[in-house]
Design a protein around this motif. Structure first.
Motif, PDB file in Angstrom:
ATOM      1  N   ASP A 100       6.084  -6.957  -7.374  1.00  0.00           N
ATOM      2  CA  ASP A 100       7.367  -7.586  -7.075  1.00  0.00           C
ATOM      3  C   ASP A 100       7.080  -8.992  -6.576  1.00  0.00           C
ATOM      4  O   ASP A 100       6.568  -9.173  -5.465  1.00  0.00           O
ATOM      5  N   LYS A 157       9.093 -11.316  -5.694  1.00  0.00           N
ATOM      6  CA  LYS A 157       9.969 -11.792  -4.616  1.00  0.00           C
ATOM      7  C   LYS A 157       9.469 -11.347  -3.249  1.00  0.00           C
ATOM      8  O   LYS A 157       9.492 -12.111  -2.281  1.00  0.00           O
ATOM      9  N   THR A 158       9.008 -10.116  -3.155  1.00  0.00           N
ATOM     10  CA  THR A 158       8.534  -9.599  -1.866  1.00  0.00           C
ATOM     11  C   THR A 158       7.031  -9.732  -1.702  1.00  0.00           C
ATOM     12  O   THR A 158       6.505  -9.547  -0.601  1.00  0.00           O
ATOM     13  N   VAL A 190       4.740  -7.799  -3.116  1.00  0.00           N
ATOM     14  CA  VAL A 190       4.169  -6.459  -2.993  1.00  0.00           C
ATOM     15  C   VAL A 190       3.620  -6.000  -4.342  1.00  0.00           C
ATOM     16  O   VAL A 190       4.295  -6.103  -5.370  1.00  0.00           O
ATOM     17  N   ASN A 215       2.210   0.078  -3.361  1.00  0.00           N
ATOM     18  CA  ASN A 215       3.068  -0.631  -2.403  1.00  0.00           C
ATOM     19  C   ASN A 215       2.249  -1.425  -1.384  1.00  0.00           C
ATOM     20  O   ASN A 215       2.457  -1.333  -0.173  1.00  0.00           O
ATOM     21  N   PRO A 224       1.415  -4.858   0.413  1.00  0.00           N
ATOM     22  CA  PRO A 224       2.007  -6.179   0.673  1.00  0.00           C
ATOM     23  C   PRO A 224       0.938  -7.273   0.601  1.00  0.00           C
ATOM     24  O   PRO A 224       0.610  -7.930   1.594  1.00  0.00           O
ATOM     25  N   ARG A 226       0.565 -10.327  -0.838  1.00  0.00           N
ATOM     26  CA  ARG A 226       0.818 -11.746  -0.579  1.00  0.00           C
ATOM     27  C   ARG A 226       0.789 -12.062   0.916  1.00  0.00           C
ATOM     28  O   ARG A 226       0.088 -12.991   1.355  1.00  0.00           O
ATOM     29  N   ASP A 227       1.515 -11.289   1.700  1.00  0.00           N
ATOM     30  CA  ASP A 227       1.615 -11.590   3.126  1.00  0.00           C
ATOM     31  C   ASP A 227       0.310 -11.297   3.858  1.00  0.00           C
ATOM     32  O   ASP A 227      -0.026 -11.982   4.832  1.00  0.00           O
ATOM     33  N   THR A 247       1.659 -17.117  -2.568  1.00  0.00           N
ATOM     34  CA  THR A 247       2.520 -16.595  -3.614  1.00  0.00           C
ATOM     35  C   THR A 247       1.725 -15.605  -4.444  1.00  0.00           C
ATOM     36  O   THR A 247       0.494 -15.668  -4.485  1.00  0.00           O
TER      37      THR A 247
END
Length: 261
Positions: A79, A81-82, A84, A95, A97, A99-100, A111
């Motif tokens: 995804d 946008k999130t 993930v 699932n 995360p 990017r973060d 990004t």
């Protein structure tokens, strides 16, 4: 000069480098084994260490260097946008995360996009597809991915999974793919699939010089050793390479007929 870190996550190798914003310089490029079997935390830790070294080398070569952010290319689906990673069959992530976690560890804006989309963008920006309005990119490795540019725009699709070329069905009664479907292109023409098909033939009694290459350990056979044997004229390896070309040709022809690049 201003730079962006690039991180490429593959099922076999990680690659990190710093790219100048105008594409004229590449600094601190390095590659290391992914080590997916050690889990996602270990992979992310290795990426962060590699990125830190890349930034040090970039600033040593260009003391005025400004690192603006980090772009991460990962197998998907994901995804954008999130940030993930929803699922990576070749890494076993669900699932994540990504990017973060990478951006936070490096204290940089980050990004995330599909690794094959990133490859497509690179070729479209300053590579083989420069100037094209319609282009298709196949990425071949531990998995098979793809990127699509249509009318000058990278296509993500409704849920960020456009261009999953490796999961085109080439035999609906065929081999089980890591994604859970049967007969995907990736199940026949990815690196591990090439090795697996060769090993199965050897186990069934096929004669080949690859037996001496592997000794008593058929796990030593890789796509690279198969192609080397084919180049040397080994009949089994040549058969596997020809069949692989047919599967890839089917995938290429499908995309040509659909998109007219």
């Amino acid at each position: 000069m201003r730079y962006v870190l690039g991180v490429d996550i593959g099922g076999t190798n990680l690659v990190v480098g710093a790219v100048a914003m105008d594409g004229t310089a590449l600094r601190g490029l390095r590659s290391e084994p992914t080590g997916a079997e050690h889990g996602p935390d270990a992979v992310i830790e290795r990426i962060v260490l590699m990125a830190g070294t890349t930034m040090q080398e970039t600033r040593a070569a260009d003391p005025a260097a400004e690192i603006l952010g980090v772009g991460v290319g990962s197998p998907g689906p994901l995804d954008t946008k999130t940030g993930v990673v929803i699922l990576t069959p070749n890494l076993g992530w669900v699932n994540m995360p990504l990017r973060d976690r990478i951006g936070g560890a490096l204290a940089l804006p980050a990004t995330l996009d599909n690794d094959a989309n990133c490859a497509m963008l690179g070729e479209w920006w300053i590579g083989a597809a420069r100037g094209a309005r319609h282009a298709v990119c196949f990425t071949l490795g531990t998995g098979i991915g793809g990127g699509l540019v249509v009318n000058g725009k990278l296509i993500h699709g409704a849920s960020d999974v456009a261009g999953e070329i490796g999961h085109i069905t080439v035999d609906f009664n065929g081999r089980r793919c890591g994604c859970g479907n049967d007969g995907c292109l990736e199940a026949y023409a990815s690196g591990p699939a090439i090795a697996r098909r060769t090993v199965e033939a050897l186990q069934a009694g096929a004669e080949s010089s690859l037996r001496s290459v592997a000794g008593d350990d058929l796990s030593e056979i890789t796509a690279q050793t198969v192609y080397e044997a084919a180049a040397a004229g080994d009949p089994l390896a040549l058969e596997v390479v020809r069949d692989t070309a047919k599967y890839l040709g089917t995938g290429v022809a499908n995309l040509i007929n659909i998109l007219n690049p």
